[in-house]
Enzyme design. Structure first.
Site, PDB file in Angstrom:
ATOM      1  N   ASP A 103       0.915  -1.319   0.273  1.00 56.70           N
ATOM      2  CA  ASP A 103      -0.066  -0.003  -0.212  1.00 56.70           C
ATOM      3  C   ASP A 103       0.950   1.159   0.038  1.00 56.70           C
ATOM      4  O   ASP A 103       1.912   1.082   0.368  1.00 56.70           O
ATOM      5  CB  ASP A 103      -0.965   0.175   1.409  1.00 56.70           C
ATOM      6  CG  ASP A 103      -1.907   0.878   1.064  1.00 56.70           C
ATOM      7  OD1 ASP A 103      -2.302   1.503   0.144  1.00 56.70           O
ATOM      8  OD2 ASP A 103      -2.381   1.351   2.423  1.00 56.70           O
TER       9      ASP A 103
ATOM     10  N   ASP B 283      -8.461  -4.391   2.261  1.00 54.26           N
ATOM     11  CA  ASP B 283      -7.243  -5.350   2.199  1.00 54.26           C
ATOM     12  C   ASP B 283      -7.268  -6.732   2.545  1.00 54.26           C
ATOM     13  O   ASP B 283      -6.564  -7.549   2.038  1.00 54.26           O
ATOM     14  CB  ASP B 283      -5.900  -4.577   2.790  1.00 54.26           C
ATOM     15  CG  ASP B 283      -5.768  -3.198   2.189  1.00 54.26           C
ATOM     16  OD1 ASP B 283      -5.726  -2.937   1.088  1.00 54.26           O
ATOM     17  OD2 ASP B 283      -5.655  -2.112   3.092  1.00 54.26           O
TER      18      ASP B 283
ATOM     19  N   ASP C  45      -3.861  -2.112   5.435  1.00 56.47           N
ATOM     20  CA  ASP C  45      -4.462  -1.742   6.637  1.00 56.47           C
ATOM     21  C   ASP C  45      -5.830  -1.748   6.823  1.00 56.47           C
ATOM     22  O   ASP C  45      -6.523  -1.517   7.896  1.00 56.47           O
ATOM     23  CB  ASP C  45      -3.988  -0.436   7.238  1.00 56.47           C
ATOM     24  CG  ASP C  45      -4.160   0.751   6.001  1.00 56.47           C
ATOM     25  OD1 ASP C  45      -4.860   0.321   5.104  1.00 56.47           O
ATOM     26  OD2 ASP C  45      -3.728   1.784   6.158  1.00 56.47           O
TER      27      ASP C  45
END
Length: 889
Positions: A336, A627, A623
């Site tokens: 990410d 995800d 997070d």
């Protein structure tokens, strides 16, 4: 394909869900609740703890160990059998506990649902449990509310919603009522709200279109349930190895038993051969026991546990033990952007004042130009963010950035606000995209305005230029627009600032016209300081870094280029562009795509699966709730310490500092863990191979069996545990991060490892056979004693060359791993026990076995160890010479 909810008008949606702005009637809501069920996530039936417990015994190595334990019990070795049973039981219990913890992902998702919601029914506002919301309900939203279900907005008054858990964006989404014509990802559906997100600003009214598992968060839950946990490369390798090992041991034992039975038949005559047959069978079983490293499962677990502690020091907390090694095998890290590669903190990085001849002195605010002083004043005063006494920053990330910037320039924001208190305000709303406040500055009442550059410029007629107010001409306007575009090309977020003198009276929206333009300020969520170096290290280690983010493509690519993830010819795709690609097209472009932007949870899983289909071990960071499915699908899921519980439960590893650099540090630990597991296994099987070769040689030569069954069991007890565990504590090889990730399809014994095991096993066998031959000159019993003693010493001292693949024990430092020296000492003490009078007879050591014979055994073991080390030096030297020639060539 029909229209999506965000593409339809509110009138069409109202008709579709059979509702109205006054809400449903009580009876209609009750009927829909009975028909469609509660607004909560449904889950598939879970396996019982007992079923999970039984599943752990399907593993091939576990089956082999169970067979060994039963055989040992038959042979009377009750203690060793009980130890094996205890270890297997402990492993099974731990596995069940971990599985049950992983099932917490869905429970964490459920906890995100709002407990209560404000709805309109029969035209009246009322509060109901959120689980009783039905499609067609009209829900009221205010700042601080959880959104209880998905739906289309009917009203939006300056509404901002934190959707980071679904989109990964750090900045709250600004909502409006505009119909969206094209198909867009979740992050761009600005006329909708989604279950589990939080209202951070303003108010709204929306029509519920989806509940329960039909919501976006419900689809994530469905993906989580349908995603199968991946076996780690180590688990796959051990499974394959266990099957091959068990088959090989079975064949070997049958061969040895067959040869002995034939000999008994030939030499036995007509007497009772039952005892001989039983001894032959027991010896064949003992050979099988000697060949199987009973402690292997425990050793692997212990080495992984050591790695877990080392990773914790690198800010990486392991939730699933095999993940330690998996991270070391990773060849792709899908990461990410926000918070992992970047600081997750909007930061002012540039500004623009339409003056050319005056240089702004940033370091001393007493020397600021009038234009820059006014720019800072507006950014601090037309601003709702604050920093409390505990240094906690409260407010919109963009507005906090202005406070941080002022403090950085030694201009305390509180001082400015105390000097020029706010008298009135026109709050920001998503229609105007402006915020204005009224202040008394010096002797003038000034309206201070901030907003989007295009809107502020459109409403400005003058400009502050060289401390003078002059008309905003087309030439100046063009320069400002060019600068704004230049900022945008750098993926910076830009706000414009303006003001105008005004009387102290009630403010009206019309006052936000005929403004005096001051300047622009540009900001970005900057990369972490350590990230560029970490990306470079990953590249040197053969690891591909891929950015997967919910942010906009331009911003993502700019950051990726700055930190070295994206190179000149690399590609960047949005989730929408990815959806258009066929599987073949994606596989063809996969290795050139370094950035994915505006992606959905389904996109993330598809990307991970594509890399896995290419044979790569993939790590995935995240997070948010969005995800979680990809974290579960990846070979190793890495959740952020500040992330949602859903992401953490779906992951195998948690980063306590949310830093990409910590992943690369943990990769080094993971690689070292696998190296050490491989060293331990190589050590075990070199010794076992040496014993087996000596046994087979004795059978072929028609010598006495070189070891008794008890001796073989004792050798396993002495040499199979502590030395192997000590090898699991070795430091990393010097070149560990300069080599490519290992091929996940390769077994535990790769070419070099198999060669090393074979070579060391043959050397041990040679000195053992020679020792037996020397002893047999006096008696067969002394030959057995010499073989037994030499095997123990050879296996014990073999710990030294087993420590490193590239360095001798002397170069690595004899005491750099004190546990190796401790293990050698313990093995020496245990061997000494067999020499005690009374115990000697139990281990078939005759009285003729003297200290001189022991010294010969030790000498032969030292020669074997020296040969291993010398061979290593020669091979490493040749490799360096070959590498040097390649570089010169």
């Amino acid at each position: 394909m029909g229209k999506k909810v965000y593409q339809e008008s509110t009138e069409e949606i109202m008709i579709g869900v059979r509702s109205q702005k006054e809400g449903l009637s009580y009876q209609e809501a009750k009927d829909r609740l009975e028909k469609n069920g509660y607004n909560q996530l449904k889950e598939a039936p879970k396996k019982t703890s007992f079923a999970l417990f039984l599943e752990t015994f399907k593993d091939a190595m576990v089956i082999v160990l169970l067979v060994v334990a039963v055989i040992q019990m038959i042979m009377g070795s009750y203690i060793e059998s009980l130890v094996i049973f205890a270890v297997l039981l402990m492993n099974s219990v731990v596995s069940v506990i971990q599985t049950k913890k992983a099932e917490g992902s869905l429970d964490a998702l459920k906890s995100l649902s709002a407990p209560d919601a404000k709805v309109i029914r029969n035209g009246k506002e009322m509060s109901i449990p959120a689980k009783e919301i039905v499609v067609g309900d009209v829900v009221i939203l205010e700042a601080g509310d959880y959104v209880p279900a998905d739906g289309r907005l009917l009203e939006a008054g300056s509404l901002k919603v934190d959707e980071g858990m679904l989109t990964g964006e750090s900045v709250p989404a600004e909502k409006n009522l505009d119909i969206i014509s094209e198909i867009v990802p979740i992050g761009d559906r600005n006329n909708m709200v989604f279950s589990g997100t939080i209202v951070t600003y303003g108010r709204g009214l929306y029509l519920v279109t989806d509940i329960g598992n039909d919501t976006e968060i419900g689809q994530v839950a469905t993906l989580l349930e349908s995603t199968v946990d991946q076996k780690t490369p180590l688990q796959r390798g051990l499974d394959s190895f266990s099957k091959k090992l068990s088959l090989a041991i079975l064949v070997l034992s049958l061969v040895i038993l067959g040869v002995q039975v034939v000999r008994i038949m030939i030499n036995g005559g007509s007497g009772d051969m039952t005892a001989d047959f039983l001894n032959a069978f027991m010896f064949a079983v003992a050979v099988a026991v000697a060949a199987i490293p009973e402690a292997l499962q425990s050793i692997v677990t212990i080495v992984l546990s050591i790695g877990t502690k080392q990773m914790a020091s690198q800010h990486a907390i392991i939730r699933k033990l095999p993940a330690v090694e998996t991270l070391g095998s990773a060849s792709v890290v899908c990461t990410d952007k926000t918070g992992t590669l970047t600081q997750n903190k909007m930061t002012i990085v540039d500004f623009y004042l339409p003056i050319e001849q005056v240089k702004v002195e940033l370091t001393d605010h007493q020397k600021w130009t009038s234009s820059f002083k006014r720019l800072i004043e507006i950014s601090l005063l037309a601003n709702d963010a604050t920093i409390n006494d505990d240094n906690q920053k409260l407010g919109d990330p963009t507005e906090i950035a202005f406070l941080d910037y002022s403090e950085k320039l030694n201009q305390p924001y509180r001082e400015v606000r105390q000097n020029y208190p706010r008298l009135q305000e026109l709050p920001f709303d998503s229609d105007r995209k402006l915020m204005s406040t009224l202040h008394l500055i010096d002797t003038d009442y000034l309206l201070l305005t901030k907003g989007g550059p295009d809107i502020v410029l459109e409403r400005s007629s003058k400009i502050m230029l060289n401390n003078e107010i002059v008309p905003l001409t087309e030439d100046i306007l063009t320069k400002i627009q060019e600068q704004n575009e230049a900022f945008s090309n750098r993926a910076l977020r830009v706000l414009a600032f303006a003001y105008k003198p005004l009387e102290n009276r009630e403010l009206a929206l019309e006052d936000e016209n005929d403004l005096i333009f001051v300047g622009l300020m540009a900001m970005i969520d900057p990369p972490r300081e350590t990230v560029t170096q970490a990306v470079r290290e990953a590249k040197n280690a053969g690891i591909k870094t891929v950015m997967i983010t919910g942010d906009h493509k331009t911003t993502a690519v700019a950051i990726a280029r700055e930190i070295g993830i994206s190179e000149q010819n690399d590609l960047a795709l949005t989730g929408t562009e990815l959806d258009i690609l066929s599987e073949d097209e994606l596989m063809g472009k996969l290795e050139k795509i370094s950035v994915y932007a505006r992606v959905s949870p389904e996109n993330k899983i598809r990307i991970v699966k594509a890399w896995q289909a290419k044979g790569h071990v993939s790590a995935m960071t995240g997070d948010g709730v969005n995800d979680a499915p990809a974290l579960k699908q990846a070979d190793i899921g890495i959740a952020m310490g500040t992330g949602t519980d859903v992401a953490k439960d779906a992951s195998a590893l948690i980063l306590t500092d949310d830093n990409f650099a910590s992943i690369i540090s943990a990769v080094k630990v993971g690689r070292n863990v696998f190296d050490n597991i491989q060293k331990a296994i190589s050590y075990l099987f070199s010794g076992n191979l040496g014993a087996i070769i000596a046994i087979l040689f004795a059978l072929v030569m028609d010598w006495t069996n070189p070891f008794t069954a008890l001796q073989l069991l004792f050798i396993n007890l002495v040499n199979d545990s502590l030395p192997a565990i000590a090898l699991g504590m070795e430091k990393a090889e010097p070149t560990i991060m300069k080599r490519s990730p290992r091929n996940p399809k390769e077994g535990i014994f790769t070419g070099k490892t198999l060669t090393s095991v074979t070579y060391r096993g043959v050397i041990i066998a040679i000195v053992v056979i020679f020792a037996q031959w020397l002893g047999m000159k006096e008696s067969p019993e002394l030959g057995v004693a010499m073989a037994f003693s030499t095997l123990i010493w050879s296996r014990t001292l073999q710990t030294l060359p087993a420590r490193s693949n590239s360095e001798t024990a002397l170069k690595a430092g004899l005491f750099s791993n004190k546990m190796v020296m401790v293990s050698i000492l313990v093995c020496t003490v245990l061997y000494s026990v067999t020499l005690i009078p009374g115990v000697r007879q139990v281990f078939s050591l005759p009285s003729s076995f003297s200290m001189n014979d022991i010294a010969i055994s030790i000498g032969l073991a030292i020669i074997a160890t020296a040969m291993m080390e010398i061979t290593k030096l020669v091979i490493v030297g040749l490799q360096k010479k070959t590498l040097s020639k390649k570089k010169i060539g």
